[in-house]
Design a protein around this motif. Sequence first.
Motif, PDB file in Angstrom:
ATOM      1  N   VAL A 171      55.705 -44.436  23.075  1.00  0.00           N
ATOM      2  CA  VAL A 171      55.799 -42.980  22.959  1.00  0.00           C
ATOM      3  C   VAL A 171      54.658 -42.510  22.077  1.00  0.00           C
ATOM      4  CG1 VAL A 171      57.182 -41.022  22.206  1.00  0.00           C
ATOM      5  CG2 VAL A 171      58.305 -43.014  23.232  1.00  0.00           C
ATOM      6  N   ASN A 172      53.914 -41.519  22.554  1.00  0.00           N
ATOM      7  CA  ASN A 172      52.817 -40.952  21.792  1.00  0.00           C
ATOM      8  C   ASN A 172      53.027 -39.448  21.673  1.00  0.00           C
ATOM      9  OD1 ASN A 172      50.727 -43.353  21.757  1.00  0.00           O
ATOM     10  ND2 ASN A 172      51.501 -43.205  23.843  1.00  0.00           N
ATOM     11  N   ALA A 173      52.815 -38.921  20.482  1.00  0.00           N
ATOM     12  CA  ALA A 173      52.947 -37.486  20.265  1.00  0.00           C
ATOM     13  C   ALA A 173      51.824 -37.019  19.349  1.00  0.00           C
ATOM     14  CB  ALA A 173      54.303 -37.146  19.657  1.00  0.00           C
ATOM     15  N   ARG A 174      51.419 -35.780  19.542  1.00  0.00           N
ATOM     16  CA  ARG A 174      50.330 -35.237  18.738  1.00  0.00           C
ATOM     17  C   ARG A 174      50.563 -33.753  18.493  1.00  0.00           C
ATOM     18  NH1 ARG A 174      43.977 -34.518  20.574  1.00  0.00           N
ATOM     19  NH2 ARG A 174      43.149 -33.976  18.522  1.00  0.00           N
ATOM     20  N   LEU A 175      50.278 -33.330  17.281  1.00  0.00           N
ATOM     21  CA  LEU A 175      50.336 -31.919  16.925  1.00  0.00           C
ATOM     22  C   LEU A 175      49.124 -31.611  16.067  1.00  0.00           C
ATOM     23  CD1 LEU A 175      52.053 -29.289  17.045  1.00  0.00           C
ATOM     24  CD2 LEU A 175      53.080 -30.003  14.870  1.00  0.00           C
ATOM     25  N   GLN A 176      48.329 -30.643  16.487  1.00  0.00           N
ATOM     26  CA  GLN A 176      47.118 -30.325  15.729  1.00  0.00           C
ATOM     27  C   GLN A 176      46.896 -28.819  15.697  1.00  0.00           C
ATOM     28  OE1 GLN A 176      43.781 -33.031  15.754  1.00  0.00           O
ATOM     29  NE2 GLN A 176      42.375 -31.378  16.268  1.00  0.00           N
ATOM     30  N   GLU A 177      46.558 -28.324  14.521  1.00  0.00           N
ATOM     31  CA  GLU A 177      46.266 -26.912  14.297  1.00  0.00           C
ATOM     32  C   GLU A 177      44.822 -26.775  13.840  1.00  0.00           C
ATOM     33  OE1 GLU A 177      48.684 -23.971  14.400  1.00  0.00           O
ATOM     34  OE2 GLU A 177      49.139 -25.507  15.878  1.00  0.00           O
ATOM     35  N   GLU A 178      44.138 -25.759  14.386  1.00  0.00           N
ATOM     36  CA  GLU A 178      42.723 -25.572  14.070  1.00  0.00           C
ATOM     37  C   GLU A 178      42.410 -24.085  14.027  1.00  0.00           C
ATOM     38  OE1 GLU A 178      38.393 -26.861  16.001  1.00  0.00           O
ATOM     39  OE2 GLU A 178      40.200 -28.071  16.374  1.00  0.00           O
ATOM     40  N   SER A 179      41.623 -23.686  13.052  1.00  0.00           N
ATOM     41  CA  SER A 179      41.229 -22.286  12.959  1.00  0.00           C
ATOM     42  C   SER A 179      40.104 -21.991  13.943  1.00  0.00           C
ATOM     43  CB  SER A 179      40.787 -21.946  11.535  1.00  0.00           C
ATOM     44  OG  SER A 179      39.560 -22.600  11.222  1.00  0.00           O
ATOM     45  N   ALA A 180      39.890 -20.710  14.228  1.00  0.00           N
ATOM     46  CA  ALA A 180      38.739 -20.256  15.008  1.00  0.00           C
ATOM     47  C   ALA A 180      37.880 -19.429  14.058  1.00  0.00           C
ATOM     48  CB  ALA A 180      39.178 -19.429  16.208  1.00  0.00           C
ATOM     49  N   GLY A 181      36.912 -20.074  13.437  1.00  0.00           N
ATOM     50  CA  GLY A 181      36.197 -19.403  12.367  1.00  0.00           C
ATOM     51  C   GLY A 181      37.174 -19.108  11.230  1.00  0.00           C
ATOM     52  N   PHE A 223      38.406 -25.265  10.670  1.00  0.00           N
ATOM     53  CA  PHE A 223      39.070 -26.377   9.994  1.00  0.00           C
ATOM     54  C   PHE A 223      40.301 -26.786  10.778  1.00  0.00           C
ATOM     55  CE2 PHE A 223      36.958 -23.661   6.903  1.00  0.00           C
ATOM     56  CZ  PHE A 223      36.146 -24.572   6.239  1.00  0.00           C
ATOM     57  N   PHE A 224      40.627 -28.077  10.727  1.00  0.00           N
ATOM     58  CA  PHE A 224      41.769 -28.556  11.490  1.00  0.00           C
ATOM     59  C   PHE A 224      42.578 -29.568  10.696  1.00  0.00           C
ATOM     60  CE2 PHE A 224      38.459 -31.628  12.505  1.00  0.00           C
ATOM     61  CZ  PHE A 224      39.135 -32.850  12.486  1.00  0.00           C
ATOM     62  N   LEU A 225      43.846 -29.671  11.072  1.00  0.00           N
ATOM     63  CA  LEU A 225      44.761 -30.644  10.500  1.00  0.00           C
ATOM     64  C   LEU A 225      45.702 -31.088  11.608  1.00  0.00           C
ATOM     65  CD1 LEU A 225      46.007 -32.122   8.032  1.00  0.00           C
ATOM     66  CD2 LEU A 225      47.461 -30.099   7.702  1.00  0.00           C
ATOM     67  N   GLY A 226      45.864 -32.402  11.783  1.00  0.00           N
ATOM     68  CA  GLY A 226      46.699 -32.890  12.870  1.00  0.00           C
ATOM     69  C   GLY A 226      47.439 -34.161  12.507  1.00  0.00           C
ATOM     70  N   LEU A 227      48.544 -34.397  13.206  1.00  0.00           N
ATOM     71  CA  LEU A 227      49.332 -35.605  13.065  1.00  0.00           C
ATOM     72  C   LEU A 227      49.478 -36.272  14.422  1.00  0.00           C
ATOM     73  CD1 LEU A 227      52.240 -34.431  10.729  1.00  0.00           C
ATOM     74  CD2 LEU A 227      50.356 -35.948  10.101  1.00  0.00           C
ATOM     75  N   THR A 228      49.370 -37.593  14.456  1.00  0.00           N
ATOM     76  CA  THR A 228      49.558 -38.363  15.684  1.00  0.00           C
ATOM     77  C   THR A 228      50.630 -39.419  15.442  1.00  0.00           C
ATOM     78  OG1 THR A 228      47.236 -38.061  16.310  1.00  0.00           O
ATOM     79  CG2 THR A 228      48.433 -39.816  17.411  1.00  0.00           C
ATOM     80  N   LEU A 229      51.570 -39.511  16.375  1.00  0.00           N
ATOM     81  CA  LEU A 229      52.633 -40.513  16.323  1.00  0.00           C
ATOM     82  C   LEU A 229      52.436 -41.500  17.459  1.00  0.00           C
ATOM     83  CD1 LEU A 229      55.500 -41.604  15.465  1.00  0.00           C
ATOM     84  CD2 LEU A 229      56.421 -39.991  17.153  1.00  0.00           C
TER      85      LEU A 229
END
Length: 690
Positions: A172-182, A679-685
Amino acid sequence: MKSFLPAVILSFLVFNAGAQQDKTSPVRKITADSLLKLQEVVITGQFEPQSLKKSVYNVRVINSQMIKLRAATDLKTILSTELGIRFSNDPATGISDPQLMGMDGAGIKILLDGVPMADRGTAKESLAQIDVNTIERIEIVEGPMSVMYGTDAMAGVINIITKRITGNQLSVNARLQEESAGTEYSAFNKGGTHNGNLGVNWQNNAWRFGLSATRNNFGGWQGDHTGRAKEWLPKDQWLGTALAGYKMNNLDVWYRFNGTDETLHYLGDIITNNGAPIASDKKYLSKRFFHQAQADLTVNDKLSFNAAASYTDYSRRTQSTNLNLNTGSETLSIDPGSQDKDVFSSTFFRGTALYKLSPSVSLQPGIEYNNNSGKGARIQGDPVINDYSFFISSQIQLNPAIQLRPGLRFLNNSVYDAPPVIPSLNAKVRLNEQLDLRFAYARGFRAPILRELYFIFKDSSHDIVGNENLKAEHSNSFNGSLAWALKSTASVRLSTILSGFYNEFKNRIDIGTDAAVSNSSVYINIGKFKTTGAEWNNTLNIKNVQASLGLSYIGRYNQYSEQPELGDSPSFTWSPELNTNIIYSFPKLDANIGFFYKFTGRYQQYTTSLSSGQNTVILGEVASYHLADLTLNKSVNNFITINAGARNLFDVSRLNTTGTNTDPHSPGGSVAMGYGRSFFLGLTLQWSKN
C-alpha cells in the motif's frame, strides 16, 4: 503563506531529531551508490534489457530514487532542469510543451512503457496527464528513433517506465503533498498545489493486480492580473490506474487502464446586465481513456516475441457559462462557438520478433499499425488516418570492440505523402575499457496530424485552417558521443560524455500563408530548418555525494535568416545551457538533500513581422533564466518518508521578449515561465506484507 516555510523547516527538524535508522524499513533508502546502480539497465530502443554501457544508443536515465527526491507532482518539474530540454508554457490552455535538441514537441515521441501517447495537437499535453506517482524511471534517447518508433521521433524519445512490484506481497502506498504557488496558498484546496495519491498492489505467484488514484488540484495564480482573472488557470485533475498481469515461465502478459478527468477553469470579467453583475466563465473539460496491453513470449534461447497494443479515447470540451454573482445561478452561454467539443481516438499495435542467428548477430523484424480519427465542430468532416509500417533492425557484434545496429522502416499512409523508406545506422566502438565511441546516422520523419490536416480554428484571436495536401516532414541527422570512465572504484566513480549532433529538415510543417489554400493562416510545408549543437555531461560519485555538471550549446537555423534585409547576420542562432545536480546523503540520519539547478540561455529565432502592410524578417528573442530547486527527503520510521523544500528559488514568473510573441494568449513583451518561488511539504507512506 508567511507560516508555510517555517512549518516546512520545523517539520523536517522535528522528524530529523526523532527518527532512528532502521535497516529493516520497507522505505527505499536513497544513497549516492543506489542512485548510480539503478541506471545500469536500460530498455528503450534495445532488443532486450542491457547495461547502459553496452547500449548502442546514448541513453539518459532519471531513476526512481531521483524522482522520489525531486518530490514532483508532475513530469515537467522533473524534466525542466534536464540538459537540452526546455518548456514553453501556455497558462490559458494548461499545456507545457517540451523542446529537445532545439526541436519543439512535434518532433518528440512520448512513450508510456514503450507505447506512444496520443495528443490533440503537436504540443505534448499528454506529459501532464501521466501520474508521476506510478513512475519507476524515465529514459531519454536523443536523436531520431524513427525506425523503431515511427513518426514524431525526430528529436528523440522520452520513455516513461512505470513501477512493477517483485515477489509475492501486498503493498500500500499513499502520498499527501501541499505546495504553494508563489506567495499564494490555502490548505488542501484553492490556493497552491495539492496532491494526494493512494495505490494498492498485490502479487501472488503468477498473478499481479494494482489500483491507483491521484488527485491534483491547482488553485491557479493571479500574477499581474486583477479581479477574478488568473494568469495561470485553476485546474482540477483526477488520474486513475488499474492493472492486471500474469507472468509464468516464458510468458508475461498484462493490461493497464489509465484514466484522466481534468477541468481547467477560466474566470471571466464581470459585466453589468440589467443591473446584475454577470461573469462570463469557461470550463475546459478533458477526458482521456487509455487502454494498454502487452505480451512477451520467450520460445527458446534464440527466439522471442513481443506485442503491444493500445486504444485512446480523448475528448476536450469547452463549456461557457454566465454566472450571476448576486444569485449564484449559472446558465449556459448561447454565443456562437461558446459550446464546443472535439473527440480524438487512436488505435495502435506493434509486434516484433527477436531471433538470435548467432551469439554475435540478432535480427528484429516488426510491424506497426496506427489509426487516428477525429470529429467535432472545428474538424472538417470525420477524418480517419491509417498508417502501416514494417521495420527490420539487426544487432551485429563484429568483434569484441565494435557493435553495429542497422535498420529500415517501410511506410504506407492513407492520407499524406509519406517517405517510403526510413534508414538508420548506429555504431558503438569500445576504444578501451574506459573509452566508448558512439556515432549514428538516421533519417527521421514526422507525419502531419489531424489538427494540421483538417482543423479550423477561428475566434477573436485565431484564424487558422488545416491543409489536406501537407507532406510529411523528414530529416537527415548525424550524432556522436565519446564516453570516458575516468575512474571507477568502490569509493569513487567519475565519468564524462562529450556529444554532438546535426539535423537538417525538409518539408517542415509550420503556420504561414498560402493564397492557393486559404486567405487565413494555414499549415504549410516550409523550407529549410536545421539544428546543431554539442553537450558535455560529467558525473561524480564519491562516498555520500553524487554530483553532475552539464553544458550544452544549441544552434537553430531557418530559411528567414537568408533574407537580404538581414545583411551579414549569422545564419544560426545559439543558446547555451548549464545544469548541475548535487545530492548529499546522511546515512546515520537516513536523510538526503538535493540541489537541482539549470541556466537556460536566451532563445533567438528569425521570424516575420507585419509592418506597413509588408512582411519584414526580424530576430525575435526570449530572455535567459535560471531555475533551481532545493529538496529534503527523510525516512521517519519503518513506513513514512517526509519531503520538503523550495522550488524556483530565483522566483521566475515571466520572461521578457523582443520581436516575437510566442504566447498568443498572453500580453506582448513577455511569456509565462512559472509562478514564482514556491514551498512544499509532503508525506509518503509505504507499507508491504509478504
